[in-house]
Design a protein around this motif. Structure first.
Motif, PDB file in Angstrom:
ATOM      1  N   ILE A  81       0.856  -1.203   0.000  1.00  0.00           N
ATOM      2  CA  ILE A  81       0.000   0.000   0.000  1.00  0.00           C
ATOM      3  C   ILE A  81       0.886   1.245   0.000  1.00  0.00           C
ATOM      4  O   ILE A  81       1.930   1.274   0.650  1.00  0.00           O
ATOM      5  N   TYR A  82       0.454   2.218  -0.772  1.00  0.00           N
ATOM      6  CA  TYR A  82       1.178   3.490  -0.900  1.00  0.00           C
ATOM      7  C   TYR A  82       0.198   4.617  -0.646  1.00  0.00           C
ATOM      8  O   TYR A  82      -0.983   4.510  -0.992  1.00  0.00           O
ATOM      9  N   ASP A  83       0.698   5.716  -0.058  1.00  0.00           N
ATOM     10  CA  ASP A  83      -0.208   6.846   0.187  1.00  0.00           C
ATOM     11  C   ASP A  83      -0.290   7.754  -1.037  1.00  0.00           C
ATOM     12  O   ASP A  83       0.350   7.490  -2.071  1.00  0.00           O
ATOM     13  N   LEU A  84      -1.085   8.813  -0.868  1.00  0.00           N
ATOM     14  CA  LEU A  84      -1.318   9.785  -1.954  1.00  0.00           C
ATOM     15  C   LEU A  84      -0.019  10.369  -2.507  1.00  0.00           C
ATOM     16  O   LEU A  84       0.080  10.721  -3.683  1.00  0.00           O
ATOM     17  N   GLU A  85       0.978  10.461  -1.611  1.00  0.00           N
ATOM     18  CA  GLU A  85       2.258  11.068  -2.019  1.00  0.00           C
ATOM     19  C   GLU A  85       3.263  10.014  -2.490  1.00  0.00           C
ATOM     20  O   GLU A  85       4.466  10.267  -2.526  1.00  0.00           O
ATOM     21  N   HIS A  86       2.753   8.818  -2.830  1.00  0.00           N
ATOM     22  CA  HIS A  86       3.562   7.706  -3.345  1.00  0.00           C
ATOM     23  C   HIS A  86       4.585   7.199  -2.322  1.00  0.00           C
ATOM     24  O   HIS A  86       5.632   6.663  -2.707  1.00  0.00           O
ATOM     25  N   VAL A  87       4.301   7.431  -1.038  1.00  0.00           N
ATOM     26  CA  VAL A  87       5.195   6.904   0.005  1.00  0.00           C
ATOM     27  C   VAL A  87       4.671   5.511   0.391  1.00  0.00           C
ATOM     28  O   VAL A  87       3.468   5.346   0.616  1.00  0.00           O
ATOM     29  N   GLN A  88       5.589   4.572   0.458  1.00  0.00           N
ATOM     30  CA  GLN A  88       5.170   3.201   0.789  1.00  0.00           C
ATOM     31  C   GLN A  88       4.767   3.107   2.265  1.00  0.00           C
ATOM     32  O   GLN A  88       5.522   3.529   3.147  1.00  0.00           O
ATOM     33  N   ILE A  89       3.584   2.564   2.502  1.00  0.00           N
ATOM     34  CA  ILE A  89       3.123   2.378   3.889  1.00  0.00           C
ATOM     35  C   ILE A  89       3.554   0.993   4.374  1.00  0.00           C
ATOM     36  O   ILE A  89       4.121   0.849   5.448  1.00  0.00           O
ATOM     37  N   PHE A  90       3.298  -0.002   3.530  1.00  0.00           N
ATOM     38  CA  PHE A  90       3.739  -1.365   3.865  1.00  0.00           C
ATOM     39  C   PHE A  90       3.755  -2.195   2.585  1.00  0.00           C
ATOM     40  O   PHE A  90       2.968  -1.956   1.676  1.00  0.00           O
ATOM     41  N   SER A  91       4.652  -3.172   2.551  1.00  0.00           N
ATOM     42  CA  SER A  91       4.732  -4.015   1.356  1.00  0.00           C
ATOM     43  C   SER A  91       5.171  -5.429   1.707  1.00  0.00           C
ATOM     44  O   SER A  91       6.039  -5.619   2.556  1.00  0.00           O
ATOM     45  N   THR A  92       4.536  -6.378   1.045  1.00  0.00           N
ATOM     46  CA  THR A  92       5.028  -7.770   1.130  1.00  0.00           C
ATOM     47  C   THR A  92       5.501  -8.213  -0.258  1.00  0.00           C
ATOM     48  O   THR A  92       5.772  -9.382  -0.481  1.00  0.00           O
ATOM     49  N   MET A  93       5.582  -7.241  -1.171  1.00  0.00           N
ATOM     50  CA  MET A  93       5.893  -7.587  -2.569  1.00  0.00           C
ATOM     51  C   MET A  93       7.375  -7.924  -2.726  1.00  0.00           C
ATOM     52  O   MET A  93       8.218  -7.395  -2.002  1.00  0.00           O
ATOM     53  N   ARG A  94       7.654  -8.768  -3.727  1.00  0.00           N
ATOM     54  CA  ARG A  94       9.029  -9.151  -4.026  1.00  0.00           C
ATOM     55  C   ARG A  94       9.711  -8.055  -4.846  1.00  0.00           C
ATOM     56  O   ARG A  94      10.874  -7.759  -4.642  1.00  0.00           O
ATOM     57  N   ALA A 124      -3.853   4.584   2.837  1.00  0.00           N
ATOM     58  CA  ALA A 124      -3.443   4.055   1.531  1.00  0.00           C
ATOM     59  C   ALA A 124      -4.366   4.547   0.413  1.00  0.00           C
ATOM     60  O   ALA A 124      -5.577   4.401   0.498  1.00  0.00           O
ATOM     61  N   LYS A 125      -3.750   5.138  -0.606  1.00  0.00           N
ATOM     62  CA  LYS A 125      -4.527   5.503  -1.803  1.00  0.00           C
ATOM     63  C   LYS A 125      -4.329   4.427  -2.881  1.00  0.00           C
ATOM     64  O   LYS A 125      -5.226   4.173  -3.671  1.00  0.00           O
ATOM     65  N   TYR A 126      -3.124   3.850  -2.920  1.00  0.00           N
ATOM     66  CA  TYR A 126      -2.816   2.850  -3.953  1.00  0.00           C
ATOM     67  C   TYR A 126      -2.615   1.481  -3.302  1.00  0.00           C
ATOM     68  O   TYR A 126      -1.823   1.357  -2.358  1.00  0.00           O
ATOM     69  N   LEU A 127      -3.313   0.498  -3.855  1.00  0.00           N
ATOM     70  CA  LEU A 127      -3.092  -0.892  -3.424  1.00  0.00           C
ATOM     71  C   LEU A 127      -2.489  -1.637  -4.615  1.00  0.00           C
ATOM     72  O   LEU A 127      -3.074  -1.676  -5.692  1.00  0.00           O
TER      73      LEU A 127
END
Lengths: 389, 114
Positions: A81-94, A124-127
């Protein structure tokens, strides 16, 4: 095929091959892109369901945060998940190289699907949903593309050959016309020429006065010139395809005979002849080698200045004929061995001589070298591998 | 007498240490929210739902604190049935920025998930 024809054909084929490959490449790229898009659209429906499930979990986590801090995970996919300002909040992605402008894309072995959230759960704005790209579609597409490109190239090559023939047909027609004309003329020349030569040889010069002897000599010279030309034409049009009758013979003897034949011409132009001939035995068709020598001698006479000289040197592995004529301009040297190529229009001829020399040399693997300096003269060297050396 | 002066100095010293540890946010926001029984966590999570990013959220809250209105509030209509709209803040710009920075740092989600 003449060099000019070959050169035109080469240029045409190079351009055609380049355009064909560019076209096939372009179509292949479009096809690949479209197949990739179709595959992504198929996966999109599946991944959108995953995103809907994940949003529900994010909503629950948002409501229970910070009592509950564990980011929701699913064995079917990874996510971030990323916020409106494209800052990563949390990730489990490779793969965390993400593109916010596209809704679904491939990158480095994974497929990323981007879902924009209406309510910003946990900010989160982007999932991003990440699934592995198994690349089966890639190999299928590659196979289809290669097959399609192969078939297209085959048909385009056929079209290219057809176009090349079409492209060269005016040039070929002109050459064939000239060849046919020469062939017909040659055929008609034989009988009158033989009659003149037989009659000239039958006359006794000692029975004639000086003035008539001079006239007879001129007729003999003209007849021999035409005879050489006739032999050339006959070789080009009628005999070049005939199988060679190779025998071992002494080249020195043959050259001496040909010098004798050209003697009237040397005399007519007041040429000084220097010969340095060593006995050399070669294995070839005497008739063809005679044509080669005749043409080199004929050129040395034709393009020489009055009162000039001709040097003939024969060594094992090399025959050299040097004249003191006007020479050949450097720009004409490249095409001098082509049929109908003539750099000097002041002398008669069809431009066949050096083409015949080249063809005979090719037939026996002889190496030709032509050095010329305008105003000073020309030296033609014929080289071969001497078996005795 | 000396003992009284000594105790007074100790008391003042403790007071100074305590006041230095409390931030503008604690002095101006926490005390008021506690008094009114409004959870700062809840307002933060509501703000996150609307503003998402740090800069956007701070700018939105700053505007609301300067010009409070029901339309720009992160609390729902339900909230205003039992609570009144707050008065505009009297903090300076730098004080407000400092308070919002503390608020973000204390309640942010980034770095607190596992």
């Amino acid at each position: 095929m003449l060099r000019s024809e070959r050169s035109t054909l080469r240029r045409f084929l190079a351009l055609y091959a380049f355009l064909t490959l560019a076209l096939v490449l372009l179509v292949s790229v479009f096809y690949y892109r479209s197949e990739e898009r179709i595959m992504l659209l198929r996966r999109k429906a599946q991944v959108a369901d995953y995103a809907a499930d994940q949003i529900k979990r994010l909503r629950r986590l948002h409501e229970h945060f910070p009592r509950e801090r564990t980011y929701p995970r699913d064995p079917r996919f990874r996510s971030a998940i990323y916020d409106l300002e494209h800052v990563q909040i949390f990730s489990t992605m490779r793969n965390n190289v993400v593109d916010f402008r596209r809704d679904i894309y491939r990158h480095d072995g994974v497929i990323h699907f981007v879902k924009l959230l209406d309510s910003y759960y946990l900010g989160a704005k982007y999932l991003f949903i990440e699934i592995p790209d198994d690349r089966t579609w890639f190999w299928t597409t590659l196979g289809k593309t290669a097959l399609g490109a192969g078939v297209a190239l085959f048909f385009l090559a056929l079209a290219g050959l057809y176009l090349a023939r079409l492209f060269l047909s005016p040039m070929r027609r002109s050459i064939e016309l000239l060849d046919r004309f020469i062939k017909d003329t040659t055929h008609e020349l034989n009988t009158p020429l033989m009659t003149i030569l037989a009659n000239v040889e039958g006359l006794d010069p000692s029975a004639l006065d000086a003035r008539q002897r001079k006239k007879l000599e001129r007729i003999d010279l003209a007849a021999r010139t035409v005879s050489t030309l006739y032999d050339d034409l006959k070789y080009v049009t009628l005999e070049s395809e005939r199988p060679a009758r190779d025998t071992e013979f002494n080249l020195k003897e043959l050259i001496e005979k040909r010098i004798l034949f050209f003697e009237t011409m040397f005399r007519a132009k007041n040429l000084e002849l220097h010969t340095d001939l060593r006995p050399v035995v070669i294995h070839a068709d005497r008739r063809l080698i005679a044509r080669l020598v005749d043409n080199l001698l004929s050129n040395a006479v034709k393009y020489n200045r009055r009162g000039g000289s001709i040097e003939i040197t024969l060594r094992p592995g090399e025959l050299s004929i040097r004249d003191s004529g006007r020479g050949i301009p450097p720009e004409a040297l490249r095409e001098i061995f082509d049929r109908y190529a003539r750099f000097d229009e002041s002398e008669g001829g069809f431009g066949l001589g050096l083409d015949i020399v080249r063809r005979i040399a090719q037939r026996y693997g002889l190496k030709l070298s032509l050095d010329s300096e305008p105003g000073k003269g020309t030296e033609v060297r014929v080289m071969w591998k001497d078996v005795e050396s | 007498m000396r003992r009284i002066v000594f105790l007074l100095l100790v008391f003042i010293g403790f007071g100074m240490i305590l006041s230095a540890k409390t931030t503008i946010f604690d002095r101006n926001c926490v005390s008021c929210h506690r008094r009114k029984g409004v959870s700062l966590r809840r307002t933060f999570m509501n703000a996150l739902l609307i503003y998402s990013g740090e800069k956007n959220m701070k700018a939105g809250l700053k505007y609301f604190l300067r010009h409070p209105s029901k339309e720009t509030s992160v609390m729902g209509e339900e909230y205003f049935r039992t609570h009144r709209l707050k008065a505009p803040t009297t903090l300076t710009d730098s004080e407000l920025d400092a308070a919002l920075d503390t608020y973000w740092q204390r309640y942010k989600v980034i770095g607190n998930l596992r």
